[in-house]
Structures are given as C-alpha cells and as structure tokens.
Enzyme design. Structure first.
Site, PDB file in Angstrom:
ATOM      1  N   GLY A 142      20.958  16.635 -18.468  1.00 18.56           N
ATOM      2  CA  GLY A 142      20.616  17.914 -17.834  1.00 18.56           C
ATOM      3  C   GLY A 142      19.665  18.728 -18.693  1.00 18.56           C
ATOM      4  O   GLY A 142      19.755  19.951 -18.742  1.00 18.56           O
ATOM      5  N   ASP A 206      10.600  11.084 -11.204  1.00 13.01           N
ATOM      6  CA  ASP A 206      11.466  10.697 -12.336  1.00 13.01           C
ATOM      7  C   ASP A 206      11.948   9.255 -12.188  1.00 13.01           C
ATOM      8  O   ASP A 206      11.898   8.470 -13.137  1.00 13.01           O
ATOM      9  CB  ASP A 206      12.687  11.637 -12.429  1.00 13.01           C
ATOM     10  CG  ASP A 206      12.292  13.051 -12.815  1.00 13.01           C
ATOM     11  OD1 ASP A 206      11.079  13.324 -12.913  1.00 13.01           O
ATOM     12  OD2 ASP A 206      13.196  13.881 -13.020  1.00 13.01           O
TER      13      ASP A 206
HETATM   14  N1  LIG Z   1      24.853   9.579 -19.339  1.00 10.06           N
HETATM   15  C1  LIG Z   1      25.259  10.036 -18.166  1.00 10.06           C
HETATM   16  N2  LIG Z   1      26.507   9.757 -17.728  1.00 10.06           N
HETATM   17  C2  LIG Z   1      26.918  10.201 -16.536  1.00 10.06           C
HETATM   18  N3  LIG Z   1      26.181  10.978 -15.702  1.00 10.06           N
HETATM   19  C3  LIG Z   1      24.949  11.305 -16.083  1.00 10.06           C
HETATM   20  C4  LIG Z   1      24.416  10.846 -17.318  1.00 10.06           C
HETATM   21  N4  LIG Z   1      23.161  11.307 -17.428  1.00 10.06           N
HETATM   22  C5  LIG Z   1      22.922  12.032 -16.301  1.00 10.06           C
HETATM   23  N5  LIG Z   1      23.984  12.043 -15.493  1.00 10.06           N
HETATM   24  C6  LIG Z   1      24.091  12.728 -14.165  1.00 10.06           C
HETATM   25  O1  LIG Z   1      22.866  13.428 -13.963  1.00 10.06           O
HETATM   26  C7  LIG Z   1      23.090  14.846 -13.862  1.00 10.06           C
HETATM   27  C8  LIG Z   1      21.987  15.606 -14.592  1.00 10.06           C
HETATM   28  O2  LIG Z   1      20.852  15.524 -13.803  1.00 10.06           O
HETATM   29  P1  LIG Z   1      19.761  16.661 -13.710  1.00 10.06           P
HETATM   30  O3  LIG Z   1      18.751  16.158 -12.752  1.00 10.06           O
HETATM   31  O4  LIG Z   1      20.382  17.983 -13.433  1.00 10.06           O
HETATM   32  O5  LIG Z   1      19.141  16.731 -15.196  1.00 10.06           O
HETATM   33  P2  LIG Z   1      18.088  15.768 -15.885  1.00 10.06           P
HETATM   34  O6  LIG Z   1      17.844  14.605 -15.000  1.00 10.06           O
HETATM   35  O7  LIG Z   1      18.581  15.487 -17.250  1.00 10.06           O
HETATM   36  O8  LIG Z   1      16.797  16.688 -15.998  1.00 10.06           O
HETATM   37  P3  LIG Z   1      15.447  16.659 -15.076  1.00 10.06           P
HETATM   38  O9  LIG Z   1      15.890  16.321 -13.687  1.00 10.06           O
HETATM   39  O10 LIG Z   1      14.893  18.053 -15.157  1.00 10.06           O
HETATM   40  O11 LIG Z   1      14.570  15.669 -15.704  1.00 10.06           O
HETATM   41  C9  LIG Z   1      24.441  15.068 -14.512  1.00 10.06           C
HETATM   42  O12 LIG Z   1      25.047  16.181 -13.879  1.00 10.06           O
HETATM   43  C10 LIG Z   1      25.197  13.782 -14.173  1.00 10.06           C
HETATM   44  O13 LIG Z   1      25.704  13.859 -12.879  1.00 10.06           O
HETATM   45  C1  LIG Z   2      11.624  19.771 -11.014  1.00  9.12           C
HETATM   46  C2  LIG Z   2      11.112  18.362 -10.702  1.00  9.12           C
HETATM   47  O1  LIG Z   2       9.735  18.474 -10.319  1.00  9.12           O
HETATM   48  C3  LIG Z   2      11.145  17.472 -11.917  1.00  9.12           C
HETATM   49  C4  LIG Z   2      12.496  17.240 -12.517  1.00  9.12           C
HETATM   50  O2  LIG Z   2      12.358  16.349 -13.610  1.00  9.12           O
HETATM   51  C5  LIG Z   2      11.916  17.810  -9.562  1.00  9.12           C
HETATM   52  C6  LIG Z   2      11.306  16.551  -8.965  1.00  9.12           C
HETATM   53  O3  LIG Z   2      10.077  16.363  -9.028  1.00  9.12           O
HETATM   54  O4  LIG Z   2      12.082  15.772  -8.411  1.00  9.12           O
HETATM   55 MG   LIG Z   3      17.161  14.851 -12.998  1.00 10.17          MG
END
Ligand SMILES: Nc1ncnc2c1ncn2[C@@H]1O[C@H](COP(=O)(O)OP(=O)(O)OP(=O)(O)O)[C@@H](O)[C@H]1O
Ligand SMILES: C[C@@](O)(CCO)CC(=O)[O-]
Ligand SMILES: [Mg+2]
Length: 427
Positions: A142, A206
């Site tokens: 996150g 992503d």
């Molecule tokens: N190592 C892990 N183990 C279990 N669940 C995970 C793990 N890594 C990510 N997750 C899942 O992904 C969610 C985080 O996703 P989120 O899209 O909010 O953040 P991110 O992917 O780190 O950031 P961004 O989308 O901005 O790149 C967590 O709430 C969980 O559900």
């Molecule tokens: C915020 C965002 O642009 C990037 C998240 O890593 C969402 C997306 O493109 O899916």
């Molecule tokens: Mg994410």
C-alpha cells in the site's frame, strides 16, 4: 500434471509519469522494480483434506475455505482471456460475498476477494484440494509501488497454471525475448481482473508492468478497445531516489476521491488531465532520445515538478509527501513527485549530479526524524517468473513454515535462490 511445490514471482513498479490520469485513458510511463512478490504453492499429503488455505503473513491474514462449499456453479470453466475492459462477473462477485463475511479488515478483504475471484475463475472443482497459497513480498504494501498488482500477477499465473490455461514456463533469463507470449497476455488480462477486485477501477498499467517487466508507455483505451503498451527499451540510466513516507493509504480510496473531483469539476480537471498527457508524451520522447544529455535531464526534471503539482491539484498528495519534496528542494537534491496513487506511500526524486555525501547525510537525518525509509532499487526488471524443481540447496525452504517465518526481505530472496538465474523460468 502440476508438480508441487512451486513459486511464482512478479515485480512491483514505479510510475514515472501519469498516475491517476492513466485511469482516464491518458498515457503513463512506468518501469518494473527489483523489489518483488513471491507466491509459494504447496500441497499437503492428506488426500481427504477438503480445504484450500491462504497464508498472507505480510498482512497477518491466515484463512481457509472448504472446496466443496465454493460456488463452482457460478463460473463456466471454459474461460479464455477476458475481453478487454470486461467487468467482473456480477454473479460471481455476489456469490463470493458469503465466503468473505468473516473477513472484516479492508486490507484482508481485498486480498482474499482477489484470490477467490481468480481461484473460481481459473480453476474448477476438480483440482486437488489441500493446496496452500503463501505470499511474501519484498515490496512495501500500500505504498504506491504496485504491491497489489504484483500479488494479482502471482495469483493469476499460479492459478492459470494449476487450471491448465497456461503451460510450464520455459524461457531462462537471457532468452526471454521481446515478443509477448500468449501466457503473459493471459496472465496480464486475468491479473487485471484481480486488480479490479482490489481497487475497483484500475487502468491496468500496474499489472501490465508486473506481468511483462521492463519499462512501458501504457494507455488504456475508451470503449473496451485493447489498451496500448509500448515497451521502452534502452531507458537512460536515471538516478532515482525512492522514499517511503510509511503513511498507509489505499489506492481504491484515492482513485475514488479523484473520480469525485473529476466529476464535480469536469472542465477544470479536464485541463489537468490533458496537461498530464502532454507531460507523459514529452517525457517519453526525451527518454527515448538516442543521446539523453544534460539538457534532456533538466527538461525531465521540470516535467517531474509540473506532474507533481498537478497531482497536488487533484488532491492526492499528503503532508509527508510534501515534506520529502521540501527537504529535497531545500538541499537541492533534485526534483520530487509522488508515485503511484499518492495520499502517503512513496515519492521519487530524480537526483542532481554531484551531490556530496554530507548532503545525503543531512537529508537522511531529516528523513529519519519522520521515519521515512529510502530504497535502493533498479528499474526495468524481469516480469512474471516460475520456480519449480529448485536445486536441493534451496528446496528445503519451499515449505509454508519457512516462507511464513522469513524475517527479512533479504532472507526471502537468498533462501529461495531467486538470484540463482538457472532456477527461474519465464513465460
Ligand atoms: N504481500 C502481500 N500479502 C497480501 N496482500 C497483499 C500483499 N501486497 C499487497 N496486498 C494486497 O494489496 C493491497 C494494497 O494495494 P494498493 O493498490 O492499495 O497499494 P499498492 O498496490 O501497494 O500501491 P499502488 O496501487 O499505488 O501502486 C493490500 O490491501 C492487500 O490487499
Ligand atoms: C493511481 C493509479 O493511476 C496508479 C496506481 O499505481 C491507478 C491505476 O492506474 O490503476
Ligand atoms: Mg495497487
């Protein structure tokens, strides 16, 4: 016949330009990171075990479901690649709610939902039970570095493999070629569905980076047209500092807040999104110049500053992200922007040349006061990979217990031999 145990792995990503605008079908630029997620799939020896197990210790989630109680009737099991832009299967979404009632934390819910959706879509009731899915990641969760996409890609690839939709990965690191394999396209499409479970309206950038690796210019298209992904080879070697505010946030919340602002102020935000598009296109042209000279770098730095300002205007910064920017500006370290969804998480700083060690020390002292953590990582790593039949030296670590008990991220990687190039295969 699938042989257990095996591991799938996928990288995180850093978005250089175009987060949030990517959701509105504007182009964005991102690259895979050397930080990765690993999914171990094991089978226990009890033939009468009717359960499947999730062990996600990074988020302190441990759960199991009875195979015989899963709503198998809601999926067709002739699933090919979902058509571009396809929505989640509403009946399956509804059918899964009863299986998720005991999971109340949003962090747990999205991970378990993603797992169940992909499990029921890609496997059928005939597959072996007694499987355990254990996830460990060297990525902060996150924090804007694509942790959700990397787990989605690990799950989609493992489940597609178990379900017989993709064959064994065979290519080694050096022979992984430029053309997309059918397997990678399949995993990309289904991990997008997994991302939808986790954050509602992803652009797909992503999971595309986590699947294919490298660096890309990515653009989702309107009207369910296929998204466009252009690999960017020969990225200039830019010196990036990655700093994690450690302020937690959920991408789902930030994306829906931006949707509200865009809906309430369509004209004003329309211009912001168009500016972001122009920035991504200019950055793309600069980065692919055969001679990426100092002038190009100076322009790229200005684009970083402008892009951050626009993200602030959309309301996705955070005081801690602004603190990082302020310190880097004060010490003339370089230009800073938030990366990923913002609202906390990470910032990137494109560094000036010739920064002295004293200046770095001063910066680190300031970061330490706030608990910020800096990362050293390289850009443009490998995409989704598979580890089977590892050498004896590593195989003793492929148990749920050792996977759950790894203390440091370094320990994960050295113990499963992930840097041992011969062990990993790519699709
Ligand atoms: N190592 C892990 N183990 C279990 N669940 C995970 C793990 N890594 C990510 N997750 C899942 O992904 C969610 C985080 O996703 P989120 O899209 O909010 O953040 P991110 O992917 O780190 O950031 P961004 O989308 O901005 O790149 C967590 O709430 C969980 O559900
Ligand atoms: C915020 C965002 O642009 C990037 C998240 O890593 C969402 C997306 O493109 O899916
Ligand atoms: Mg994410």
């Amino acid at each position: 016949m699938v042989q257990y145990p095996f591991i799938t792995s996928a990288p995180g990503k850093v978005i250089l330009f175009g987060e949030h605008s990517a959701v509105y079908n504007k182009p964005a630029i991102a690259a895979a990171l050397s930080l990765r997620t690993y999914l171990l799939v094991t089978k226990n020896s009890d033939p009468n075990d009717d359960y499947i197990y999730l062990e996600f210790p990074d988020i302190k989630l441990s759960h199991k479901w009875k195979m015989s109680e899963m709503p198998w009737e809601l999926t067709t099991h002739e699933q090919g690649r979902p058509p571009e832009g396809e929505e989640l299967n509403a009946e399956l979404v509804n059918g899964l709610t009863t299986m998720l009632t005991t999971i109340t934390s949003p962090l747990h819910y999205s991970a378990a939902y993603c797992f169940l959706y992909l499990f029921l879509s890609l496997c059928n009731g005939e597959i072996e039970s007694g499987l355990t899915f254990t996830v460990r990641s060297t990525l902060p969760i996150g924090a804007g570095l694509g942790s959700s996409a990397s787990i989605s890609v690990c799950l989609a690839s493992a489940l597609a493999y178990i379900g017989g939709h993709i064959k064994n990965a065979t290519l080694d690191k050096s022979s992984k070629i430029i053309k997309d394999s059918d397997e990678c396209l399949f995993v990309d499409a289904w991990s997008y569905m997994g991302e939808k479970c986790i954050h509602g309206n992803p652009s797909g950038i992503d999971n595309a980076v986590a699947t294919h690796g490298g660096a890309v210019m990515f653009q989702r298209m309107a009207n369910s047209m296929p998204s466009v992904r252009t690999s960017m080879r020969n990225l200039p070697s830019i010196n990036l500092l990655l700093t994690n505010t450690k302020t937690p946030r959920r991408t789902a919340d930030l994306v829906s807040n931006v949707a509200r602002v865009v809906n309430d102020f369509p004209k004003s935000t329309g211009c912001i999104l168009e500016s972001m598009e122009a920035i991504a296109r200019e950055a793309y042209n600069l980065m692919l110049r055969p001679f990426f000279d100092n002038d190009s770098k100076v322009r790229l730095m200005e684009l970083i500053r402008i892009n951050h300002g626009l993200l602030v205007a959309l309301g996705v910064s955070h005081p801690n992200l602004e603190r990082i920017k302020l310190y880097c500006d004060e010490l003339k370290i370089g230009e800073t922007k938030l990366t990923g969804a913002g609202g906390g998480g990470c910032a990137i700083t494109l560094l000036n040349e010739n920064i002295t060690q004293d200046t770095y020390d001063e910066l680190n002292a300031k970061f330490e006061q706030h608990g910020f953590q800096t990362f050293k990582t390289t850009l443009g790593g490998k995409g989704v990979g598979l580890l089977m039949n590892p050498s004896k030296e590593f195989s003793e670590y492929l148990s749920v217990e050792s996977f759950v008990n790894f203390k440091t991220t370094n320990e994960i990687e050295t113990s499963i031999g992930c840097s041992s190039v011969e062990s990993w295969k790519y699709w």
